[in-house]
Design a protein around this motif. Structure first.
Motif, PDB file in Angstrom:
ATOM      1  N   ASN A   2       5.952  -5.147  11.436  1.00 41.66           N
ATOM      2  CA  ASN A   2       4.870  -6.013  11.891  1.00 41.66           C
ATOM      3  C   ASN A   2       3.578  -5.240  12.168  1.00 41.66           C
ATOM      4  O   ASN A   2       2.888  -5.463  13.152  1.00 41.66           O
ATOM      5  N   ALA A   3       3.270  -4.314  11.255  1.00 40.83           N
ATOM      6  CA  ALA A   3       2.106  -3.443  11.427  1.00 40.83           C
ATOM      7  C   ALA A   3       0.930  -3.940  10.589  1.00 40.83           C
ATOM      8  O   ALA A   3       1.101  -4.678   9.622  1.00 40.83           O
ATOM      9  N   THR A   4      -0.245  -3.530  10.966  1.00 43.17           N
ATOM     10  CA  THR A   4      -1.444  -3.746  10.162  1.00 43.17           C
ATOM     11  C   THR A   4      -1.830  -2.395   9.569  1.00 43.17           C
ATOM     12  O   THR A   4      -2.090  -1.449  10.299  1.00 43.17           O
ATOM     13  N   ILE A   5      -1.842  -2.318   8.233  1.00 43.69           N
ATOM     14  CA  ILE A   5      -2.137  -1.078   7.520  1.00 43.69           C
ATOM     15  C   ILE A   5      -3.500  -1.243   6.852  1.00 43.69           C
ATOM     16  O   ILE A   5      -3.739  -2.222   6.138  1.00 43.69           O
ATOM     17  N   THR A   6      -4.390  -0.304   7.083  1.00 44.03           N
ATOM     18  CA  THR A   6      -5.720  -0.336   6.495  1.00 44.03           C
ATOM     19  C   THR A   6      -5.871   0.832   5.536  1.00 44.03           C
ATOM     20  O   THR A   6      -5.577   1.973   5.894  1.00 44.03           O
ATOM     21  N   ALA A   7      -6.315   0.541   4.317  1.00 41.81           N
ATOM     22  CA  ALA A   7      -6.565   1.582   3.319  1.00 41.81           C
ATOM     23  C   ALA A   7      -8.050   1.587   2.990  1.00 41.81           C
ATOM     24  O   ALA A   7      -8.603   0.575   2.546  1.00 41.81           O
ATOM     25  N   GLU A   8      -8.690   2.728   3.219  1.00 36.25           N
ATOM     26  CA  GLU A   8     -10.095   2.908   2.871  1.00 36.25           C
ATOM     27  C   GLU A   8     -10.145   3.784   1.625  1.00 36.25           C
ATOM     28  O   GLU A   8      -9.805   4.960   1.680  1.00 36.25           O
ATOM     29  N   LEU A   9     -10.550   3.209   0.513  1.00 40.14           N
ATOM     30  CA  LEU A   9     -10.527   3.897  -0.767  1.00 40.14           C
ATOM     31  C   LEU A   9     -11.797   4.702  -1.006  1.00 40.14           C
ATOM     32  O   LEU A   9     -12.836   4.432  -0.404  1.00 40.14           O
ATOM     33  N   LEU A  64      12.501   7.588   3.001  1.00 43.75           N
ATOM     34  CA  LEU A  64      11.606   8.722   3.231  1.00 43.75           C
ATOM     35  C   LEU A  64      12.276   9.998   2.743  1.00 43.75           C
ATOM     36  O   LEU A  64      13.318  10.391   3.257  1.00 43.75           O
ATOM     37  N   GLU A  65      11.682  10.599   1.736  1.00 43.15           N
ATOM     38  CA  GLU A  65      12.201  11.840   1.185  1.00 43.15           C
ATOM     39  C   GLU A  65      11.088  12.881   1.220  1.00 43.15           C
ATOM     40  O   GLU A  65      10.089  12.748   0.520  1.00 43.15           O
ATOM     41  N   LEU A  66      11.292  13.901   2.027  1.00 41.70           N
ATOM     42  CA  LEU A  66      10.300  14.959   2.167  1.00 41.70           C
ATOM     43  C   LEU A  66      10.363  15.895   0.970  1.00 41.70           C
ATOM     44  O   LEU A  66      11.432  16.380   0.605  1.00 41.70           O
ATOM     45  N   ALA A  67       9.217  16.121   0.324  1.00 40.43           N
ATOM     46  CA  ALA A  67       9.103  17.126  -0.733  1.00 40.43           C
ATOM     47  C   ALA A  67       8.876  18.454  -0.022  1.00 40.43           C
ATOM     48  O   ALA A  67       7.765  18.747   0.423  1.00 40.43           O
ATOM     49  N   ALA A  68       9.931  19.220   0.126  1.00 44.03           N
ATOM     50  CA  ALA A  68       9.911  20.414   0.972  1.00 44.03           C
ATOM     51  C   ALA A  68       8.841  21.420   0.561  1.00 44.03           C
ATOM     52  O   ALA A  68       8.164  21.994   1.413  1.00 44.03           O
ATOM     53  N   ALA A  69       8.665  21.642  -0.727  1.00 47.28           N
ATOM     54  CA  ALA A  69       7.703  22.647  -1.187  1.00 47.28           C
ATOM     55  C   ALA A  69       6.277  22.286  -0.781  1.00 47.28           C
ATOM     56  O   ALA A  69       5.501  23.150  -0.380  1.00 47.28           O
ATOM     57  N   GLU A  70       5.944  20.999  -0.872  1.00 47.02           N
ATOM     58  CA  GLU A  70       4.592  20.552  -0.538  1.00 47.02           C
ATOM     59  C   GLU A  70       4.483  20.099   0.912  1.00 47.02           C
ATOM     60  O   GLU A  70       3.379  19.948   1.431  1.00 47.02           O
ATOM     61  N   GLY A  71       5.611  19.796   1.545  1.00 40.95           N
ATOM     62  CA  GLY A  71       5.577  19.271   2.905  1.00 40.95           C
ATOM     63  C   GLY A  71       5.007  17.871   2.965  1.00 40.95           C
ATOM     64  O   GLY A  71       4.369  17.481   3.932  1.00 40.95           O
ATOM     65  N   SER A  72       5.219  17.089   1.900  1.00 39.61           N
ATOM     66  CA  SER A  72       4.644  15.749   1.843  1.00 39.61           C
ATOM     67  C   SER A  72       5.724  14.719   1.526  1.00 39.61           C
ATOM     68  O   SER A  72       6.818  15.049   1.096  1.00 39.61           O
ATOM     69  N   LEU A  73       5.365  13.466   1.739  1.00 42.40           N
ATOM     70  CA  LEU A  73       6.226  12.368   1.355  1.00 42.40           C
ATOM     71  C   LEU A  73       5.391  11.144   1.062  1.00 42.40           C
ATOM     72  O   LEU A  73       4.224  11.068   1.426  1.00 42.40           O
ATOM     73  N   THR A  74       6.005  10.189   0.377  1.00 46.72           N
ATOM     74  CA  THR A  74       5.316   8.952   0.018  1.00 46.72           C
ATOM     75  C   THR A  74       5.786   7.833   0.928  1.00 46.72           C
ATOM     76  O   THR A  74       6.987   7.632   1.095  1.00 46.72           O
ATOM     77  N   LEU A  75       4.838   7.147   1.533  1.00 45.58           N
ATOM     78  CA  LEU A  75       5.130   5.976   2.352  1.00 45.58           C
ATOM     79  C   LEU A  75       4.710   4.742   1.580  1.00 45.58           C
ATOM     80  O   LEU A  75       3.624   4.710   0.992  1.00 45.58           O
ATOM     81  N   ILE A  92       0.882  -1.161   0.000  1.00 51.00           N
ATOM     82  CA  ILE A  92       0.000   0.000   0.000  1.00 51.00           C
ATOM     83  C   ILE A  92       0.921   1.213   0.000  1.00 51.00           C
ATOM     84  O   ILE A  92       1.836   1.302   0.821  1.00 51.00           O
ATOM     85  N   GLU A  93       0.688   2.126  -0.933  1.00 48.19           N
ATOM     86  CA  GLU A  93       1.505   3.322  -1.026  1.00 48.19           C
ATOM     87  C   GLU A  93       0.602   4.529  -0.852  1.00 48.19           C
ATOM     88  O   GLU A  93      -0.489   4.577  -1.440  1.00 48.19           O
ATOM     89  N   VAL A  94       1.053   5.473  -0.059  1.00 50.45           N
ATOM     90  CA  VAL A  94       0.220   6.633   0.243  1.00 50.45           C
ATOM     91  C   VAL A  94       1.099   7.878   0.369  1.00 50.45           C
ATOM     92  O   VAL A  94       2.227   7.804   0.853  1.00 50.45           O
ATOM     93  N   GLU A  95       0.575   9.001  -0.100  1.00 57.68           N
ATOM     94  CA  GLU A  95       1.263  10.274   0.076  1.00 57.68           C
ATOM     95  C   GLU A  95       0.659  10.966   1.292  1.00 57.68           C
ATOM     96  O   GLU A  95      -0.565  11.087   1.397  1.00 57.68           O
TER      97      GLU A  95
END
Length: 73
Positions: A26-33, A50-61, A6-9
């Motif tokens: 060992n985590a449980t990740i839940t994605a509600e689409l 983990l690379e922070l996009a400084a302009a947007e203040g976001s990153l992709t996990l 599961i990939e999320v910004e």
């Protein structure tokens, strides 16, 4: 082995420190689409750098794990 993932910004916030994601295992990740589907990834870990996009203040996990299933009902 082909991991499920599961990939999320996400937006960086003080209440949600991104450094906590680096050691996640060992985590449980839940994605509600938006379509109404819910997917659950079990025994997951944070898999990408983990690379922070400084302009947007976001990153992709990217969470990877051996078992992901769509929840029904």
């Amino acid at each position: 082995y082909h991991p499920q993932f599961i990939e999320v910004e996400v937006t960086n916030r003080n209440q949600f420190p991104m450094t906590d994601m680096m050691s996640l295992t060992n985590a449980t990740i839940t994605a509600e689409l938006e379509t109404g589907e819910t997917w659950v990834l079990r025994n997951a870990f944070q898999a990408n750098d983990l690379e922070l996009a400084a302009a947007e203040g976001s990153l992709t996990l990217r969470f990877e794990g051996p078992d992901m299933r769509r929840q029904t009902g």
